[in-house]
Design an enzyme around this catalytic site. Structure first.
Site, PDB file in Angstrom:
ATOM      1  N   HIS A 253      69.747  72.627  -2.111  1.00 24.46           N
ATOM      2  CA  HIS A 253      70.380  71.646  -3.385  1.00 24.46           C
ATOM      3  C   HIS A 253      69.262  71.423  -4.280  1.00 24.46           C
ATOM      4  O   HIS A 253      67.900  71.328  -3.721  1.00 24.46           O
ATOM      5  CB  HIS A 253      71.020  70.441  -2.976  1.00 24.46           C
ATOM      6  CG  HIS A 253      70.451  69.373  -2.380  1.00 24.46           C
ATOM      7  ND1 HIS A 253      70.236  69.497  -1.089  1.00 24.46           N
ATOM      8  CD2 HIS A 253      69.823  68.202  -2.886  1.00 24.46           C
ATOM      9  CE1 HIS A 253      69.392  68.439  -1.024  1.00 24.46           C
ATOM     10  NE2 HIS A 253      69.245  67.659  -1.587  1.00 24.46           N
TER      11      HIS A 253
ATOM     12  N   ASN B 128      63.766  69.336  -2.353  1.00 27.55           N
ATOM     13  CA  ASN B 128      63.051  68.989  -1.409  1.00 27.55           C
ATOM     14  C   ASN B 128      63.268  69.991   0.008  1.00 27.55           C
ATOM     15  O   ASN B 128      64.188  70.400   0.076  1.00 27.55           O
ATOM     16  CB  ASN B 128      63.564  67.556  -0.827  1.00 27.55           C
ATOM     17  CG  ASN B 128      63.302  66.534  -1.904  1.00 27.55           C
ATOM     18  OD1 ASN B 128      62.705  66.609  -2.540  1.00 27.55           O
ATOM     19  ND2 ASN B 128      64.485  65.834  -2.051  1.00 27.55           N
TER      20      ASN B 128
ATOM     21  N   GLU C  42      66.929  65.044   2.789  1.00 29.09           N
ATOM     22  CA  GLU C  42      67.822  64.094   3.662  1.00 29.09           C
ATOM     23  C   GLU C  42      69.009  65.002   3.971  1.00 29.09           C
ATOM     24  O   GLU C  42      69.679  64.822   5.097  1.00 29.09           O
ATOM     25  CB  GLU C  42      68.271  62.960   2.869  1.00 29.09           C
ATOM     26  CG  GLU C  42      66.925  62.043   2.666  1.00 29.09           C
ATOM     27  CD  GLU C  42      67.189  60.761   1.679  1.00 29.09           C
ATOM     28  OE1 GLU C  42      68.412  60.719   1.359  1.00 29.09           O
ATOM     29  OE2 GLU C  42      66.425  60.334   1.389  1.00 29.09           O
TER      30      GLU C  42
ATOM     31  N   ASP D 153      74.877  62.458  -8.949  1.00 28.15           N
ATOM     32  CA  ASP D 153      74.392  61.905  -7.658  1.00 28.15           C
ATOM     33  C   ASP D 153      74.779  60.415  -7.683  1.00 28.15           C
ATOM     34  O   ASP D 153      74.853  59.588  -8.756  1.00 28.15           O
ATOM     35  CB  ASP D 153      72.826  61.944  -7.565  1.00 28.15           C
ATOM     36  CG  ASP D 153      72.308  61.276  -6.498  1.00 28.15           C
ATOM     37  OD1 ASP D 153      72.360  60.346  -5.898  1.00 28.15           O
ATOM     38  OD2 ASP D 153      71.323  62.220  -5.926  1.00 28.15           O
ATOM     39  N   ILE D 154      75.317  60.012  -6.464  1.00 23.47           N
ATOM     40  CA  ILE D 154      75.955  58.558  -6.436  1.00 23.47           C
ATOM     41  C   ILE D 154      74.936  57.442  -6.322  1.00 23.47           C
ATOM     42  O   ILE D 154      75.213  56.239  -6.446  1.00 23.47           O
ATOM     43  CB  ILE D 154      76.629  58.469  -5.154  1.00 23.47           C
ATOM     44  CG1 ILE D 154      76.125  58.830  -3.823  1.00 23.47           C
ATOM     45  CG2 ILE D 154      77.909  59.297  -5.200  1.00 23.47           C
ATOM     46  CD1 ILE D 154      76.824  58.462  -2.585  1.00 23.47           C
TER      47      ILE D 154
END
Length: 115
Positions: free
Chosen positions: A99, A86, A94, A29-30
């Site tokens: 995922h 989520n 988001e 994850d960035i």
């Protein structure tokens, strides 16, 4: 609508990929929320958990097998880790492409309570 994850799958934008097979791709994850924060993304574009169908059983199984392998490969399986998915706006989603977040590398504490 093409998501950022589809662009990563198609190699249109770079990512630090840690695992890939025919069903999923996993990358760092960035904007990590823990010392280890890996996203495991289905290669099939499925917007939310609500959109899963019976034909996706193998896909979801592959995602969890990948999560387990990645945790072992990163040396966090014994100490423990958290997997989060989520769903929709109240769930904090988001990117509308199924995922899973693998968070590890420190004690993560208790989940939110309804107190």
């Amino acid at each position: 609508m093409t998501t950022i994850f589809t662009k990563i799958i198609n190699r249109e934008i770079p990512a630090d990929i840690v695992y890939e097979n025919d069903y999923i791709i996993a990358f760092k994850d960035i904007n990590p929320q823990a010392p280890i924060h890996i996203l495991v993304v289905t290669k099939k574009e499925i917007p939310t958990v609500n959109d899963l169908g019976p034909e996706d059983r193998i896909l979801v199984g592959e995602a969890y097998l990948a999560l387990s392998k990645i945790a072992k490969d990163l040396g966090v399986s014994e100490d423990g880790y958290r997997i989060i998915t989520n769903c929709n706006s109240y769930g904090g989603q988001e990117v509308f492409h199924l995922h899973f977040h693998l968070l590890a590398g420190k004690p993560l504490g208790a989940m939110l309570s309804s107190n």
